[in-house]
Structure formats: C-alpha cells, structure tokens
Design a protein around this motif. Structure first.
Motif, PDB file in Angstrom:
ATOM      1  N   ASP A 242      -6.888  -1.241   6.673  1.00 17.89           N
ATOM      2  CA  ASP A 242      -6.001  -0.259   6.057  1.00 17.89           C
ATOM      3  C   ASP A 242      -6.783   0.589   5.061  1.00 17.89           C
ATOM      4  O   ASP A 242      -7.896   0.240   4.681  1.00 17.89           O
ATOM      5  CB  ASP A 242      -4.785  -0.936   5.397  1.00 17.89           C
ATOM      6  N   ASP A 243      -6.189   1.708   4.680  1.00 12.63           N
ATOM      7  CA  ASP A 243      -6.829   2.590   3.694  1.00 12.63           C
ATOM      8  C   ASP A 243      -6.110   2.506   2.350  1.00 12.63           C
ATOM      9  O   ASP A 243      -6.122   3.446   1.572  1.00 12.63           O
ATOM     10  CB  ASP A 243      -6.876   4.030   4.203  1.00 12.63           C
TER      11      ASP A 243
ATOM     12  N   GLY B   2      -9.629  -0.366   0.392  1.00 13.98           N
ATOM     13  CA  GLY B   2      -8.801  -0.874   1.477  1.00 13.98           C
ATOM     14  C   GLY B   2      -9.060  -2.341   1.743  1.00 13.98           C
ATOM     15  O   GLY B   2      -9.779  -3.014   1.004  1.00 13.98           O
TER      16      GLY B   2
ATOM     17  N   CYS C  68       0.810  -1.231   0.000  1.00 13.86           N
ATOM     18  CA  CYS C  68       0.000   0.000   0.000  1.00 13.86           C
ATOM     19  C   CYS C  68       0.836   1.269   0.000  1.00 13.86           C
ATOM     20  O   CYS C  68       0.303   2.354  -0.174  1.00 13.86           O
ATOM     21  CB  CYS C  68      -0.926   0.018   1.208  1.00 13.86           C
TER      22      CYS C  68
END
Length: 151
Positions: free
Chosen positions: A92-93, A137, A69
């Motif tokens: 998570d983004d 995400g 990421c």
C-alpha cells in the motif's frame, strides 16, 4: 485481463484421498475496484483450505489498508507461483507503521495482524512477513507451501 476458471478441481493424493483444489488467483481477483490484483496467466492451484485461509489473510490486510490509511490509499496484490510455494504480496501507499506499533496493538488485544494474517498463514505451514516504516507504506508478504509440511 485474466479470466478465471469457475469450478474447483479434484486430485488424488497419496493414499487415494481426494482433495479439492482451487485457483487462488481467481479468488483474489474480486477484492474490489480500489485494489489492483496481478496474477499469473495460469491458475495458481492450492488445496481448498489454503485458498480459503490465504484469501482471508489477504482480505484482512486490505481491510487494514482501508481502516488505517484512509480512502485515498491505494493497494496492490501480487500473486506469484514459485512452484513448491505460492507467495502473495500486498503493498500500500499509506503512511506506514511506526516501529513497535504491531507489538503494542497485540498487547492491547488487537490481534488482527498476529491472528487474522500471520496466524492463518502459519497454520498452513507458511510465513507472513511485514515490512513497513513511517512514510513508506507497508508490504505484507505471505508464503504458502503447496503441501503442508509436517512439524
């Protein structure tokens, strides 16, 4: 801020065997400054093996966030004590995972998710679920029983 307990506990299980237990929440708090970890105020006690394997699975999930990421991605870890089960959710983004990508990675011999995350938790008698889609995400939910169930 939660202050962890520094020493392991011991408890007697049926049959008189001593089993060391540790606080999973305390173990996960030190994941790194770029990861937000939310835990209950009270210790989340599991046997030593369950803490070690669960923490390793969480670290593998966080390593995947860092690897796939990029440095700007944020990650959150939520520990929830559900009584007979402890759940740990890692979110998570990042950009998410394309449909079929995990199966494709496993077929290529890249077994991080299937072994380092899911396999560890499955060996404890628990489960690991991964929910992701491109642009949304990823969420990894680990559920670990307090006592391993006989199969």
């Amino acid at each position: 801020m939660r202050i962890g307990i520094a020493c392991p506990y011991s408890w007697a299980v049926p049959g008189g065997v001593q089993q060391h237990i540790r606080d999973l929440a305390e173990t996960l708090i030190g994941l790194g400054h770029e990861v937000s970890v939310i835990t209950p105020a009270d210790p989340v006690l599991l046997n030593e093996r369950a803490v070690t394997e669960t923490a390793a699975a969480v670290r593998a999930a966080i390593d995947n966030v860092r690897r796939h990421c990029g440095p700007a991605a944020k990650a959150w870890v939520l520990v929830d004590d559900e009584g007979a089960t402890v759940s740990v959710t890692i979110r998570d983004d990042g950009p998410g995972i394309a449909d079929g990508r995990l199966a494709e990675a496993a077929a290529e011999g890249r077994l991080g998710v299937s072994h380092a995350i899911s396999g560890r938790i499955r060996d404890l008698g628990g489960s690991a679920d991964i929910c992701s889609s491109p642009g949304a995400g990823t969420e990894v939910r680990l559920r670990v029983p307090r006592v391993r169930q006989r199969r």
